[in-house]
Design a protein around this motif. Sequence first.
Motif, short mmCIF file in Angstrom:
data_model
loop_
_atom_site.label_atom_id
_atom_site.label_comp_id
_atom_site.label_asym_id
_atom_site.label_seq_id
_atom_site.Cartn_x
_atom_site.Cartn_y
_atom_site.Cartn_z
N PHE A 3 -5.08 -1.79 12.07
CA PHE A 3 -6.29 -2.56 11.66
C PHE A 3 -7.19 -2.43 12.88
O PHE A 3 -6.72 -2.96 13.81
CB PHE A 3 -5.74 -3.94 11.20
CG PHE A 3 -6.77 -4.82 10.74
CD1 PHE A 3 -7.01 -6.05 10.84
CD2 PHE A 3 -7.98 -4.22 9.76
CE1 PHE A 3 -7.74 -6.79 10.24
CE2 PHE A 3 -8.75 -5.16 9.31
CZ PHE A 3 -8.49 -6.42 9.53
N SER A 31 -13.05 -4.59 0.77
CA SER A 31 -12.17 -5.62 0.15
C SER A 31 -13.30 -6.67 -0.39
O SER A 31 -13.14 -7.87 -0.47
CB SER A 31 -11.50 -6.44 1.35
OG SER A 31 -12.34 -6.84 2.34
N GLN A 55 -11.95 0.96 4.40
CA GLN A 55 -11.52 0.18 3.23
C GLN A 55 -12.51 -0.90 2.86
O GLN A 55 -13.20 -1.53 3.52
CB GLN A 55 -10.18 -0.58 3.54
CG GLN A 55 -9.44 -1.38 2.42
CD GLN A 55 -8.85 -2.67 2.72
OE1 GLN A 55 -9.32 -3.19 4.00
NE2 GLN A 55 -8.47 -3.23 2.03
N TYR A 91 -9.36 1.57 9.81
CA TYR A 91 -8.24 1.46 10.30
C TYR A 91 -8.02 2.93 10.96
O TYR A 91 -8.61 3.82 10.49
CB TYR A 91 -7.02 1.68 8.96
CG TYR A 91 -7.11 0.03 8.12
CD1 TYR A 91 -8.01 0.04 7.33
CD2 TYR A 91 -6.15 -0.58 8.58
CE1 TYR A 91 -8.04 -1.26 6.58
CE2 TYR A 91 -6.07 -1.75 7.84
CZ TYR A 91 -7.01 -2.18 6.92
OH TYR A 91 -7.02 -3.36 6.22
N GLY A 137 -8.39 -9.58 1.45
CA GLY A 137 -8.05 -8.24 1.24
C GLY A 137 -7.75 -7.44 2.45
O GLY A 137 -7.61 -5.97 1.87
N ALA A 138 -7.59 -7.71 3.56
CA ALA A 138 -7.45 -6.40 4.31
C ALA A 138 -6.02 -6.52 4.96
O ALA A 138 -5.86 -7.54 5.81
CB ALA A 138 -8.55 -6.69 5.51
N PRO A 139 -5.26 -5.50 4.66
CA PRO A 139 -3.97 -5.57 5.70
C PRO A 139 -4.07 -5.49 7.07
O PRO A 139 -4.73 -4.52 7.32
CB PRO A 139 -3.09 -4.47 4.87
CG PRO A 139 -4.05 -4.01 3.68
CD PRO A 139 -5.48 -4.69 4.14
N ALA A 140 -3.40 -6.21 7.69
CA ALA A 140 -3.70 -6.53 9.13
C ALA A 140 -2.42 -6.26 10.09
O ALA A 140 -2.73 -5.22 10.98
CB ALA A 140 -4.12 -7.97 9.57
N ASP A 141 -1.23 -6.50 9.57
CA ASP A 141 -0.07 -6.06 10.43
C ASP A 141 0.96 -5.40 9.35
O ASP A 141 1.08 -6.07 8.33
CB ASP A 141 0.68 -7.56 10.68
CG ASP A 141 -0.50 -8.32 11.79
OD1 ASP A 141 -0.82 -9.46 11.40
OD2 ASP A 141 -0.51 -7.96 12.85
N TRP A 142 1.29 -4.53 9.60
CA TRP A 142 1.97 -3.53 8.71
C TRP A 142 3.27 -3.14 9.19
O TRP A 142 3.81 -3.33 10.43
CB TRP A 142 1.16 -2.14 8.62
CG TRP A 142 -0.14 -2.26 8.27
CD1 TRP A 142 -1.16 -2.66 8.88
CD2 TRP A 142 -0.53 -1.37 7.20
NE1 TRP A 142 -2.24 -2.21 8.04
CE2 TRP A 142 -2.07 -1.65 6.92
CE3 TRP A 142 -0.17 -0.41 6.12
CZ2 TRP A 142 -2.97 -1.02 5.98
CZ3 TRP A 142 -1.18 -0.16 5.33
CH2 TRP A 142 -2.33 -0.16 5.02
N ARG A 179 -10.81 -6.25 15.65
CA ARG A 179 -9.66 -7.10 15.80
C ARG A 179 -9.18 -7.32 17.44
O ARG A 179 -9.54 -6.40 18.25
CB ARG A 179 -8.40 -6.54 15.29
CG ARG A 179 -7.47 -7.14 15.05
CD ARG A 179 -6.08 -6.69 14.41
NE ARG A 179 -5.15 -7.72 14.17
CZ ARG A 179 -3.81 -7.33 13.83
NH1 ARG A 179 -3.51 -6.14 13.38
NH2 ARG A 179 -2.79 -8.52 13.60
N VAL A 214 0.95 -1.19 0.00
CA VAL A 214 -0.03 0.05 0.13
C VAL A 214 0.91 1.07 0.03
O VAL A 214 1.97 1.14 0.63
CB VAL A 214 -0.94 0.03 1.11
CG1 VAL A 214 -1.76 1.23 1.21
CG2 VAL A 214 -1.88 -1.31 1.36
N SER A 263 -5.05 -10.00 6.65
CA SER A 263 -5.82 -10.70 7.87
C SER A 263 -6.31 -12.15 7.01
O SER A 263 -6.58 -12.30 5.99
CB SER A 263 -7.07 -10.04 7.97
OG SER A 263 -7.96 -10.65 8.61
N ALA A 288 2.28 3.81 10.60
CA ALA A 288 1.52 2.95 9.67
C ALA A 288 0.08 2.74 10.30
O ALA A 288 -0.22 3.03 11.35
CB ALA A 288 2.17 1.56 9.74
N TYR A 319 -8.98 -3.11 -4.38
CA TYR A 319 -9.40 -2.77 -3.00
C TYR A 319 -9.13 -1.16 -2.75
O TYR A 319 -8.17 -0.85 -3.21
CB TYR A 319 -8.80 -3.42 -1.84
CG TYR A 319 -8.79 -4.96 -2.04
CD1 TYR A 319 -7.73 -6.14 -1.80
CD2 TYR A 319 -9.98 -5.74 -2.43
CE1 TYR A 319 -7.82 -7.37 -2.19
CE2 TYR A 319 -10.13 -7.01 -2.40
CZ TYR A 319 -8.85 -7.84 -2.42
OH TYR A 319 -9.21 -9.28 -2.52
N ASN A 344 -13.86 -2.53 6.11
CA ASN A 344 -12.74 -2.63 7.22
C ASN A 344 -12.38 -1.36 7.66
O ASN A 344 -12.34 -0.40 6.93
CB ASN A 344 -11.59 -3.43 6.77
CG ASN A 344 -11.61 -4.65 6.14
OD1 ASN A 344 -12.63 -5.64 6.77
ND2 ASN A 344 -11.51 -4.83 4.98
#
Lengths: 120, 107
Positions: free
Chosen positions: B46, B91, B89, B36, A105-110, B55, A38, A100, B43, B96, B34
Motif C-alpha cells: 500500500f 474505494s 484501486q 499499490y 475499502g483500501a487493504p493496507a496490511d497484507w 502511507r 483479494v 486502512s 503481496a 472495489y 489508492n
Amino acid sequence: QVQLQESGPGLVKPSETLSLTCVVSGDSIATSYWWTWVRQPPGKGLEWIGEIYYSGDTNYNPSLKTRVTLSVDRSKNQFSLRLSSVTAADTAVYFCARNSQTIVGAPADWGQGTRVTVSS
Amino acid sequence: DIQLTQSPSFLTASVGDRVTITCRASQSISRYVNWYQQKPGKAPKFLIFGVSNLRSGVPSRFSGSGSGTDFTLTISSLQPEDFATYYCQQSYSIPYTFGQGTELDMK
C-alpha cells in the motif's frame, strides 16, 4: 505491528468448496478495522472478493456473492473465506488483508498470500 | 462496476528517470483512489491513499494527483527497488476494483 497469515489447502477439486483462514497476530481482530480478501489469478491482476468487520458485517463482490461467505472468529483472532462450487477460474493466489483506517475499502496490511489450484 | 484503466500497461525506464502512470475511471470516484506496488511473488504494498496521501514510510519520490476520473502516480527519480507492477484501486463504491496494472521494467 500486525501480521496476517493465510492457510488452507493448495488444491481443491472442481465443484467443491474452497476454505481459507487468515490468522491475525500483533493486533486484535475486534478493533475498528475491516478485514479483506483479494485474489490474483496466475499472471493477472487483483480482484476484490469482499470484506468483513469484527461484528460480522460483510460486503461482497456481486460477481461472487452467491458463492462467497466470510466469517470472523474473535476467539481465535482469525477470519475466513469460503468459496463454493469452484471451477478452474477460481485458481489464484488468495490474499487476506487489514484495511486502512484512513480511507474506506483500501487493504493496507497484507498477508503473503496462499496459492490455490482448482483441479481434479 | 467502476472500471479502472491504467496507461501504459508496460513501461521501461532507467534509474533516475521520472515516470508517470495514469489511471482513468469509468465514472467519477471523487478522491477514493489508492495505489499499490507489487513485486513478483509478493503481496501488494500500500503506497498512496486518497489520491495523494503517502502511507507512512513510503519514500517522498512517490506522489499522486488527480480528481474525478483521471489520476496519476509519479515517481520523481526511479530507484532500483521501484521496478515493479503498480495498481490503482478505487474505494468509492462496491465492488472495489483495481486497474489492470502497469509493469515498470528497467531499460
